[in-house]
Structure formats: C-alpha cells, structure tokens
Design an enzyme around this catalytic site. Structure first.
Site, short mmCIF file in Angstrom:
data_model
loop_
_atom_site.label_atom_id
_atom_site.label_comp_id
_atom_site.label_asym_id
_atom_site.label_seq_id
_atom_site.Cartn_x
_atom_site.Cartn_y
_atom_site.Cartn_z
N ASP A 70 0.17 -28.06 1.18
CA ASP A 70 1.22 -28.28 0.18
C ASP A 70 2.41 -27.38 0.56
O ASP A 70 2.23 -26.41 1.30
CB ASP A 70 0.69 -27.93 -1.20
N GLU A 107 15.70 -27.35 -19.36
CA GLU A 107 14.72 -26.91 -18.38
C GLU A 107 13.70 -25.94 -18.96
O GLU A 107 12.64 -25.73 -18.37
CB GLU A 107 15.42 -26.25 -17.18
N ASP A 342 -2.00 -25.09 -4.28
CA ASP A 342 -2.04 -24.08 -5.34
C ASP A 342 -1.69 -24.61 -6.72
O ASP A 342 -1.92 -23.94 -7.72
CB ASP A 342 -1.07 -22.93 -5.01
N ASP A 346 -1.80 -30.53 -7.12
CA ASP A 346 -2.63 -30.56 -5.91
C ASP A 346 -4.12 -30.75 -6.23
O ASP A 346 -4.91 -31.01 -5.32
CB ASP A 346 -2.47 -29.25 -5.12
#
Length: 398
Positions: A70, A107, A342, A346
């Site tokens: 990744d 955000e 991580d 994933d």
C-alpha cells in the site's frame, strides 16, 4: 502355527523395530521437527519485532513471489501535510479565511488522512477548535466528499478574536502569492477556470461577502478528485487540470473544492517516503521477488512515489473494494502474494493475500486481518520475515 502366521508375526515385529529406530534417528518422519522449527521461528520473529500469528503464515511466507505494498502509511509515513492552496476565484468572491472555515468544517467529518491534514491546518490558522454545522455529509472512498455547511456567521465572530486571524487579516490581501504557517497561498483568477455564467458568479460573490449572514446560510461543498467533480456536474478546465498534473508528477496529491457549484480552489497535500522503503524493495529484488504498489491515489502521484523507491509495477486509482480483485488476478496466475498495508481499506486485501503483513501503527482492523504484524514499523522487517520463513523451512526438512 503355520508358515504364513509365523511370517506375519516376524514382519510385525520387524516393522515395530523399524518405527522405533526411525522415531529416534529421524524425528521428522513422525512430524516432530516441523512444529519444533515453527515454534522456534515464531519466537525468533517475536524477539525481532515480527509477530507471526500462526504456523501457516510462517510456512507459506518462503513461497511468496510477489509483494504488494500500500502507499499511504506503508511506503510513505502517512503524516500528510498541506503545502499549498491555489484559488481560482478572487478575494471578493471567496476570502482565504472564510474558505478555511468551510473546508475545515467539511473535512473535520472525514477520516481520510488528507482530510486530517486540511483540518489541522484550518484549525491552526483560525486559532480555535469550533466548527460550523455540517449536514448531509457523504464520503465516497476513492472519490471525495460532499456536504452542506451552515452557521458560518457564529464561527466568523469567534474567529475574528483570534491572534492568528488578526495577523492574517492585517496582511496585504491583494497579494497574489503569500505564505501562512509554511503553506503557500496563491490566487490565479481567470475566466476560463469557471464554466458558470457571470450571474451565478456574482451570486456566489454576494454570498461570500455579505455582511449579514444568518445561521440559515448554507454552502454546498464538493471536495475530491476530478472524477468526483465530473460525477457531480462540476467543470474542471484544462488549466486547472494542468496545475494538478504538475503537482502529481512530483508525488504530491491535489484535491479540488467546489462551493455552490463553482470551482473555488485546489489544495496540495504531500507525504514523505520512508527512508528504508527503497532498500526494502531492492532487497526483495535481490531475493528474486517482485514488488508492486497498490493505491487509490491517482496514477501520476503513484508512479512518482513508485519511482522514488524503485517499484516498477503500479496499480493506481484502485477503489478499496477492488483491491481484493487485483490480488485475486495475481493469485489466479499462480503467484503466491503477500500484501503489506496499514489502513482500514487494506483489511480485505490483507485477508485475501497468502500472507497479510500489517504495520502495527496502522488501524486495529488491519492488524486483526493480517497474518503477520510488524511491531517496529520498519519495512525491512518484511524482508526479515520472508528470510526467517525460508530458514525455518530448511530446518524442518533437514
């Protein structure tokens, strides 16, 4: 007792004697050496910061032919920071501080590392931790987010009291380029950046510069990549695209923000490659293994990062739900695949891989899904894990 019975008794006795000799001289024949070697190998791994959860992972690791990495948080540190804000509208249409209020509020509801970097900068500059009201928030992995923000007037009054805000307000707002806390702020205003009519542009300007904004004022924000803007009917000009490409070629990530249907700004976020990443990829190549970069980031950024660490094969712009499919493609061709990651995104790929390797500093879900956990957050331990498996296998068959 006839001759056949006597022969059978002799054979049984000889067979028992042979088994006794075999169990003493060669315990591997009864399966004693393999579990012993695995136990010792697991212990050696734990002493060196490699947590191996089961015997199967240790026995399989030496068969790996392809290692998939990744990007964010694995090849790179994952500590993203905002480096640049580039506006495509003038100060009157959208001020720097008001933009930070809106984007910071939006955000702050995101769990993505890019969102965290933007939120951190916004709060630091505005000098407070208060955000406006955020409604209808939706985050789509691999694309971006959308939401509506209201209550800016209340936050605006509180923010004006902060020293950071006053310092920024006292600066020359007519500057086309300046820096705030190490972040470059630049304005490139041109008519070709926008596709909307002059009337709609003036309406947005009136909203941003209105002196009497109540709590009912609502701003519709779209933040993400080009595809996200296209899906929501927001035009991205060739000029804006060229600015994004220039940063992506440097390994940075560029995201764009539209407010009330108008493309307002581009934000550039950068990460740094781990110092041991290139040596890790080189060591794997020396072992005859191929390294692959798998990421949801855009192709240019992914290729730039891959080039820095010496990875030749890149799977970019891969949605979290499609990462498993990429692994299955390689496995379908007969490759034994290890996945190193991580993040939460994933986890399915870590579970699908023949050997899933998680970074201990990553998410709990990734650690749970993996077969091996790297306690020291050192990519070179990937190499150590594979070599440990190979030596363990040799001991079990000697």
């Amino acid at each position: 007792m006839d001759k056949d019975d006597r022969t059978e008794i002799i054979f049984q006795f000889a067979f028992r004697c042979a088994l006794s000799v075999l169990s003493i001289a060669c315990p591997c024949a009864l399966g004693l050496a393999t579990p012993t070697a695995v136990i010792v190998g697991t212990g050696v791994g734990a002493q060196n910061g490699i947590l191996i959860k089961g015997a199967e992972a240790l026995e399989t690791a030496h068969k790996i032919k392809t290692v998939i990495f990744d990007k964010t948080g694995t090849i790179t540190h994952g500590n993203l920071s905002l480096t640049k804000i580039q506006f495509f509208v003038d100060e009157k249409t959208c001020s720097f501080n008001k933009f930070l209020m809106l984007i910071g509020t939006a955000e702050s509801n995101s769990q993505h590392p890019i969102g965290s970097a933007i939120t951190k900068f916004s709060k630091k500059v505005l000098g407070n931790n208060v955000v406006a009201a955020c409604n209808d928030f939706e985050s789509v992995p691999g694309y971006g987010l959308r939401c509506s923000v209201s209550g800016i007037a209340i936050v605006d009054k509180e923010t004006r009291l902060s020293e950071a805000f006053l310092n920024n307000s006292n600066s020359d707002s007519d500057l086309k380029r300046f820096a705030v806390d190490g972040v470059i702020v630049e304005r490139l205003v041109a008519s070709e950046f926008q596709v909307s009519s002059d009337d709609s542009h003036e309406d947005l300007s009136d909203i941003f510069t209105s002196g009497d904004m109540g709590n009912d004022d609502k701003y519709n924000l779209f933040v993400g990549n080009r595809d996200w803007m296209a899906l929501n009917g927001i035009f991205v000009s060739d000029e804006v695209d060229s600015y994004m490409i220039s940063h992506e070629n440097d390994g940075e990530t560029a995201v764009i923000c539209a407010i009330n249907g108008i493309l307002v700004a581009m934000m550039v976020v950068a990460d740094t490659v781990k110092p041991e990443a290139r040596l890790t990829v080189f060591s794997l190549r020396q072992m005859g293994l191929e390294s692959v970069l798998l990421t949801g980031d855009n192709r240019r950024t992914a290729r730039a990062i891959a080039k820095q660490v010496g990875i030749s094969y890149v799977f970019a712009e891969v949605l979290p739900s499609h990462k498993v499919e990429r692994l299955q493609e390689l496995q379908g061709k007969g490759f034994k695949v290890a996945m190193v990651g991580d993040g939460v995104n994933d986890s399915p790929a870590l579970a699908q891989a023949d050997v899933g390797i998680a970074i201990a500093t990553g998410s709990d879900i990734a650690v749970e899904a993996a077969d091996v956990v790297l306690i020291r957050n050192d990519l070179l331990d990937v190499v150590c894990c594979l070599k440990l498996s190979k030596k363990t296998d040799r001991k079990s068959v000697v």
